[in-house]
Design a protein around this motif. Structure first.
Motif, short mmCIF file in Angstrom:
data_model
loop_
_atom_site.label_atom_id
_atom_site.label_comp_id
_atom_site.label_asym_id
_atom_site.label_seq_id
_atom_site.Cartn_x
_atom_site.Cartn_y
_atom_site.Cartn_z
N SER A 94 -14.21 35.91 5.94
CA SER A 94 -14.97 37.11 6.30
C SER A 94 -14.84 37.43 7.79
CB SER A 94 -16.44 36.94 5.95
OG SER A 94 -16.63 37.21 4.59
N ILE A 114 -17.90 43.93 -1.73
CA ILE A 114 -16.87 44.37 -0.79
C ILE A 114 -17.07 45.83 -0.38
CG2 ILE A 114 -14.39 44.71 -0.46
CD1 ILE A 114 -13.98 42.28 -2.32
N ASN A 136 -22.14 40.06 7.38
CA ASN A 136 -21.07 39.87 6.41
C ASN A 136 -20.62 38.41 6.38
OD1 ASN A 136 -18.33 40.14 5.16
ND2 ASN A 136 -17.67 40.15 7.26
N GLY A 153 -15.29 41.29 4.13
CA GLY A 153 -15.20 41.44 2.69
C GLY A 153 -14.28 40.43 2.03
N TRP A 211 -17.74 47.05 3.55
CA TRP A 211 -16.87 48.03 4.22
C TRP A 211 -17.64 49.31 4.55
CZ3 TRP A 211 -11.81 47.71 0.89
CH2 TRP A 211 -11.14 46.53 1.21
#
Length: 183
Positions: free
Chosen positions: A48, A65, A139, A53, A69
């Motif tokens: 990541s 994902i 993330n 993602g 994004w």
């Protein structure tokens, strides 16, 4: 006048009995134990870090994902948008300081208004950058925590489940919890 009839049978099996296999039933053969990979969370976090993602893809959480994004893309979009607005107002203010009167805001916004607009868009640009970095870090943290939770043991050998049972002796119902822990 009552009669009682007793009967005994010499047969071992009658027509209503069900023949069972004599081998014992072993439930542990059906359970598949997965080995714990201690490097899996760090791999997911590393992936990541390289590409947002990718750690979610490594954890097979493909539905996350587009969210990652979209969140990082929104942060970048607002940073670029605020940077362009900041540049517009800064260029107009610089041209006014140079003595030109042909900027796009001439007659609409005073010099003090241009300074305030620059401060506002600079602050918005910096906030967009901080939020984007925060989402990028989130993330990485999500991929790491999700990889840890994928290794969490949730099989049937360890369970806590409620049960309901009718007590025929007292003509009441019983509620309770059952804790199963099998080795």
């Amino acid at each position: 006048m009552f009669s009682v009839l007793y009967s005994f049978s010499q047969k071992e099996k009658d027509s209503t009995s069900i023949a069972l296999d004599q081998s014992p039933i072993i439930a542990n053969k059906t359970l598949v134990k997965k080995e714990i990979d201690p490097l899996r969370p760090s791999k997911a976090a590393f992936y990541s870090t390289i590409l947002p993602g990718l750690g979610q893809a490594y954890n097979k959480r493909y539905w996350k994902i587009p969210i990652v994004w979209g969140a990082i893309g929104a942060g970048v979009y607002f940073y670029v948008r605020n940077d362009k607005q900041f540049d517009r107002y800064r260029d107009a203010y610089k041209s006014r300081l140079a003595g030109f009167k042909d900027d796009e805001f001439y007659g609409l916004i005073s010099d003090d208004g241009l300074i305030r607009a620059q401060e506002q868009f600079r602050r918005n640009k910096e906030m967009s950058l901080l939020i984007t970095f925060g989402l990028y870090a989130l993330n990485i943290i999500d991929a790491n925590v999700d990889a840890h939770l994928l290794q969490f043991n949730v099989d049937e050998n360890l369970s806590l489940s409620p049960h309901y049972q009718y007590n025929e002796m007292e003509n009441t119902s019983d509620l309770g919890l059952t804790l199963n822990f099998k080795f």
